[in-house]
Design a protein around this motif. Structure first.
Motif, PDB file in Angstrom:
ATOM      1  N   PRO A  98       0.824  -1.214   0.000  1.00 28.02           N
ATOM      2  CA  PRO A  98       0.000   0.000   0.000  1.00 28.02           C
ATOM      3  C   PRO A  98       0.856   1.261   0.000  1.00 28.02           C
ATOM      4  N   ASP A  99       0.275   2.348  -0.492  1.00 23.86           N
ATOM      5  CA  ASP A  99       0.975   3.629  -0.542  1.00 23.86           C
ATOM      6  C   ASP A  99       0.745   4.396   0.755  1.00 23.86           C
ATOM      7  N   THR A 100       1.299   3.932   1.833  1.00 22.00           N
ATOM      8  CA  THR A 100       1.152   4.618   3.107  1.00 22.00           C
ATOM      9  C   THR A 100       2.507   5.137   3.554  1.00 22.00           C
ATOM     10  N   THR A 101       2.476   6.309   4.166  1.00 23.10           N
ATOM     11  CA  THR A 101       3.699   6.866   4.737  1.00 23.10           C
ATOM     12  C   THR A 101       3.520   6.944   6.237  1.00 23.10           C
ATOM     13  N   LYS A 102       4.585   6.685   6.964  1.00 18.45           N
ATOM     14  CA  LYS A 102       4.539   6.716   8.414  1.00 18.45           C
ATOM     15  C   LYS A 102       5.230   7.980   8.900  1.00 18.45           C
ATOM     16  N   ASP A 103       4.621   8.635   9.858  1.00 18.82           N
ATOM     17  CA  ASP A 103       5.205   9.821  10.459  1.00 18.82           C
ATOM     18  C   ASP A 103       5.956   9.383  11.710  1.00 18.82           C
ATOM     19  N   ILE A 104       7.264   9.388  11.626  1.00 19.50           N
ATOM     20  CA  ILE A 104       8.100   8.954  12.737  1.00 19.50           C
ATOM     21  C   ILE A 104       8.750  10.191  13.347  1.00 19.50           C
ATOM     22  N   ASP A 105       8.432  10.465  14.625  1.00 19.80           N
ATOM     23  CA  ASP A 105       8.960  11.623  15.330  1.00 19.80           C
ATOM     24  C   ASP A 105       9.782  11.110  16.506  1.00 19.80           C
ATOM     25  N   VAL A 106      11.086  11.297  16.450  1.00 19.79           N
ATOM     26  CA  VAL A 106      11.976  10.807  17.483  1.00 19.79           C
ATOM     27  C   VAL A 106      12.586  12.006  18.200  1.00 19.79           C
ATOM     28  N   ASP A 107      12.514  12.003  19.521  1.00 13.76           N
ATOM     29  CA  ASP A 107      13.089  13.072  20.334  1.00 13.76           C
ATOM     30  C   ASP A 107      14.120  12.448  21.257  1.00 13.76           C
ATOM     31  N   VAL A 108      15.373  12.840  21.095  1.00 16.58           N
ATOM     32  CA  VAL A 108      16.455  12.272  21.890  1.00 16.58           C
ATOM     33  C   VAL A 108      16.995  13.378  22.792  1.00 16.58           C
ATOM     34  N   ASN A 109      16.881  13.181  24.107  1.00 19.35           N
ATOM     35  CA  ASN A 109      17.389  14.136  25.091  1.00 19.35           C
ATOM     36  C   ASN A 109      18.584  13.511  25.793  1.00 19.35           C
ATOM     37  N   LEU A 110      19.747  14.129  25.634  1.00 16.63           N
ATOM     38  CA  LEU A 110      20.968  13.639  26.269  1.00 16.63           C
ATOM     39  C   LEU A 110      21.437  14.660  27.298  1.00 16.63           C
ATOM     40  N   PRO A 111      22.072  14.187  28.362  1.00 23.89           N
ATOM     41  CA  PRO A 111      22.593  15.146  29.340  1.00 23.89           C
ATOM     42  C   PRO A 111      23.764  15.931  28.746  1.00 23.89           C
ATOM     43  N   LYS A 112      23.918  17.171  29.237  1.00 23.62           N
ATOM     44  CA  LYS A 112      25.005  18.012  28.744  1.00 23.62           C
ATOM     45  C   LYS A 112      26.318  17.486  29.308  1.00 23.62           C
ATOM     46  N   VAL A 113      27.287  17.308  28.440  1.00 22.35           N
ATOM     47  CA  VAL A 113      28.589  16.785  28.841  1.00 22.35           C
ATOM     48  C   VAL A 113      29.585  17.931  28.798  1.00 22.35           C
ATOM     49  N   GLU A 114      30.329  18.109  29.924  1.00 23.70           N
ATOM     50  CA  GLU A 114      31.338  19.159  29.996  1.00 23.70           C
ATOM     51  C   GLU A 114      32.696  18.510  30.197  1.00 23.70           C
ATOM     52  N   ALA A 115      33.705  19.166  29.697  1.00 22.96           N
ATOM     53  CA  ALA A 115      35.068  18.671  29.873  1.00 22.96           C
ATOM     54  C   ALA A 115      35.513  18.936  31.310  1.00 22.96           C
ATOM     55  N   PRO A 116      36.374  18.077  31.837  1.00 22.14           N
ATOM     56  CA  PRO A 116      36.846  18.310  33.218  1.00 22.14           C
ATOM     57  C   PRO A 116      37.724  19.567  33.252  1.00 22.14           C
ATOM     58  N   SER A 117      37.782  20.152  34.425  1.00 20.80           N
ATOM     59  CA  SER A 117      38.593  21.380  34.580  1.00 20.80           C
ATOM     60  C   SER A 117      40.062  21.029  34.492  1.00 20.80           C
ATOM     61  N   VAL A 118      40.844  21.973  33.926  1.00 26.38           N
ATOM     62  CA  VAL A 118      42.272  21.767  33.759  1.00 26.38           C
ATOM     63  C   VAL A 118      42.976  22.162  35.051  1.00 26.38           C
ATOM     64  N   PRO A 119      43.854  21.294  35.522  1.00 25.75           N
ATOM     65  CA  PRO A 119      44.545  21.655  36.793  1.00 25.75           C
ATOM     66  C   PRO A 119      45.507  22.846  36.559  1.00 25.75           C
ATOM     67  N   THR A 120      45.668  23.621  37.577  1.00 28.87           N
ATOM     68  CA  THR A 120      46.570  24.767  37.493  1.00 28.87           C
ATOM     69  C   THR A 120      48.011  24.265  37.600  1.00 28.87           C
ATOM     70  N   PRO A 121      48.938  24.895  36.876  1.00 29.36           N
ATOM     71  CA  PRO A 121      50.322  24.462  36.955  1.00 29.36           C
ATOM     72  C   PRO A 121      50.947  24.837  38.316  1.00 29.36           C
ATOM     73  N   PRO A 122      51.876  24.029  38.769  1.00 27.85           N
ATOM     74  CA  PRO A 122      52.500  24.343  40.078  1.00 27.85           C
ATOM     75  C   PRO A 122      53.329  25.631  40.007  1.00 27.85           C
ATOM     76  N   SER A 123      53.354  26.367  41.076  1.00 24.05           N
ATOM     77  CA  SER A 123      54.122  27.622  41.079  1.00 24.05           C
ATOM     78  C   SER A 123      55.580  27.302  41.353  1.00 24.05           C
ATOM     79  N   THR A 124      56.471  28.038  40.739  1.00 22.58           N
ATOM     80  CA  THR A 124      57.907  27.790  40.895  1.00 22.58           C
ATOM     81  C   THR A 124      58.583  28.830  41.711  1.00 22.58           C
TER      82      THR A 124
END
Length: 68
Positions: free
Chosen positions: A42-68
């Motif tokens: 048959p000539d039927t079309t399907k309406d497929i609606d996909v909603d993907v919610n992912l958590p926000k990913v952040e990079a880890p903080s960069v450590p500060t260099p040691p003082s000399t």
């Protein structure tokens, strides 16, 4: 001299060839039906609606260099 034998014994091999050609013709007709007729789907079309919610990913903080 043999009566009834005319020497015409050809034609037996042509019958096998006719069955092969007929079988191939049937296969081609079946394939054409599914390719051009879409197999009765048959000539039927399907309406497929996909909603993907992912958590926000952040990079880890960069450590500060040691003082000399």
């Amino acid at each position: 001299m043999a009566e009834g034998n005319t020497g015409n014994t050809s034609g037996g091999g042509n019958m096998g060839l006719a069955f092969i050609v007929g079988g191939l013709l049937v296969v081609v007709v079946i394939i054409a039906f599914f390719v051009f007729g879409r197999g009765g789907m048959p000539d039927t079309t399907k309406d497929i609606d996909v909603d993907v919610n992912l958590p926000k990913v952040e990079a880890p903080s960069v450590p500060t260099p040691p003082s000399t």
